[in-house]
Design an enzyme around this catalytic site. Structure first.
Site, PDB file in Angstrom:
ATOM      1  N   VAL A  16       0.844  -1.196   0.000  1.00 34.77           N
ATOM      2  CA  VAL A  16       0.000   0.000   0.000  1.00 34.77           C
ATOM      3  C   VAL A  16       0.876   1.241   0.000  1.00 34.77           C
ATOM      4  CG1 VAL A  16      -1.749   1.291   1.287  1.00 34.77           C
ATOM      5  CG2 VAL A  16      -1.834  -1.213   1.234  1.00 34.77           C
ATOM      6  N   CYS A  17       0.561   2.180  -0.891  1.00 32.70           N
ATOM      7  CA  CYS A  17       1.251   3.463  -0.979  1.00 32.70           C
ATOM      8  C   CYS A  17       0.341   4.509  -0.332  1.00 32.70           C
ATOM      9  CB  CYS A  17       1.514   3.801  -2.446  1.00 32.70           C
ATOM     10  SG  CYS A  17       2.404   5.347  -2.683  1.00 32.70           S
ATOM     11  N   LEU A  18       0.684   4.900   0.890  1.00 31.69           N
ATOM     12  CA  LEU A  18      -0.148   5.818   1.669  1.00 31.69           C
ATOM     13  C   LEU A  18       0.778   6.661   2.539  1.00 31.69           C
ATOM     14  CD1 LEU A  18      -3.054   6.607   2.645  1.00 31.69           C
ATOM     15  CD2 LEU A  18      -2.870   4.735   4.294  1.00 31.69           C
TER      16      LEU A  18
END
Length: 161
Positions: A91-93
Site C-alpha cells: 500500500v502506498c499511503l
C-alpha cells in the site's frame, strides 16, 4: 534492540484488545498455539455506499520491533486493483511513510486504508495503468473495481465469513 521489541509487543497487545467495528484484525497464530503480534491478518470491508461495498479485502500488517516509532508494512494480495497499491500488494499511503506518527494505531491504519479504497490519491499512484483508467476511463475503472469486489466477496463467503 530487545527493549524496542518489548515496547512493540506491549503496544500491539494493548491495541489487540481495542478493536474497531466492522474490521477483522488477528495476529498470526503459530503452530504451538501462541500468537505473533508482529504479523496481523486483517479484513477490510468495502465501505457502504461506495463501489467497494460488499467486498472483504485481505490485508497483512507486518510490524517491526521499532513500532510504534516506525509504521508497519501493509499489503493486499499481489495484483490488487487500486491506484495506490503496487502490483506486489504493498500500500502506498503517506500515513505509512512521511506522515507517520507513533500515536497512529493499527485500527486507525485500517480505517484510513478503507477510506483510501474509494478515495485514491492520484498524486501518489503506484500503478500507471490503473491510474490512467481512473483518470481517463472511469466506467472501465469502476467495472474493474466491481470485478474485484465480487472476487473478494466470494473469498470471504467460502471461508465462512
Amino acid at each position: 534492540m530487545m527493549a524496542s521489541r518489548g515496547l512493540a509487543i506491549c503496544r500491539l497487545a494493548e491495541e489487540r484488545s481495542a478493536g474497531a467495528r466492522g474490521f477483522v484484525a488477528k495476529p498470526e497464530k503459530l503452530p504451538d498455539g501462541s500468537v505473533n503480534l508482529l504479523l496481523w491478518n486483517c479484513i477490510i470491508p468495502g465501505k457502504q455506499g461506495t463501489d467497494w461495498e460488499g467486498g472483504y479485502f485481505p490485508l497483512t500488517l507486518q510490524f517491526s520491533e521499532y513500532y510504534p516509532d516506525r509504521p508497519p508494512t501493509c499489503k493486499f494480495p499481489a495484483g490488487f486493483f487500486h491506484v495506490n497499491v503496487y502490483d506486489t500488494g504493498a500500500v502506498c499511503l503517506s500515513l505509512l511513510g512521511d506522515a507517520w506518527n507513533p500515536s497512529i494505531t493499527l485500527w486507525k491504519i485500517l480505517v484510513c486504508i478503507q477510506e483510501l479504497l474509494d478515495h485514491p490519491n492520484p498524486d501518489s499512484r503506484a500503478q500507471r495503468i490503473i491510474y490512467r483508467l481512473f483518470c481517463k476511463n472511469m466506467p472501465e475503472y469502476k467495472k474493474r473495481v466491481c470485478q474485484q469486489v465480487k472476487r473478494y466477496s466470494l473469498l470471504v463467503s467460502a471461508q465462512g465469513g
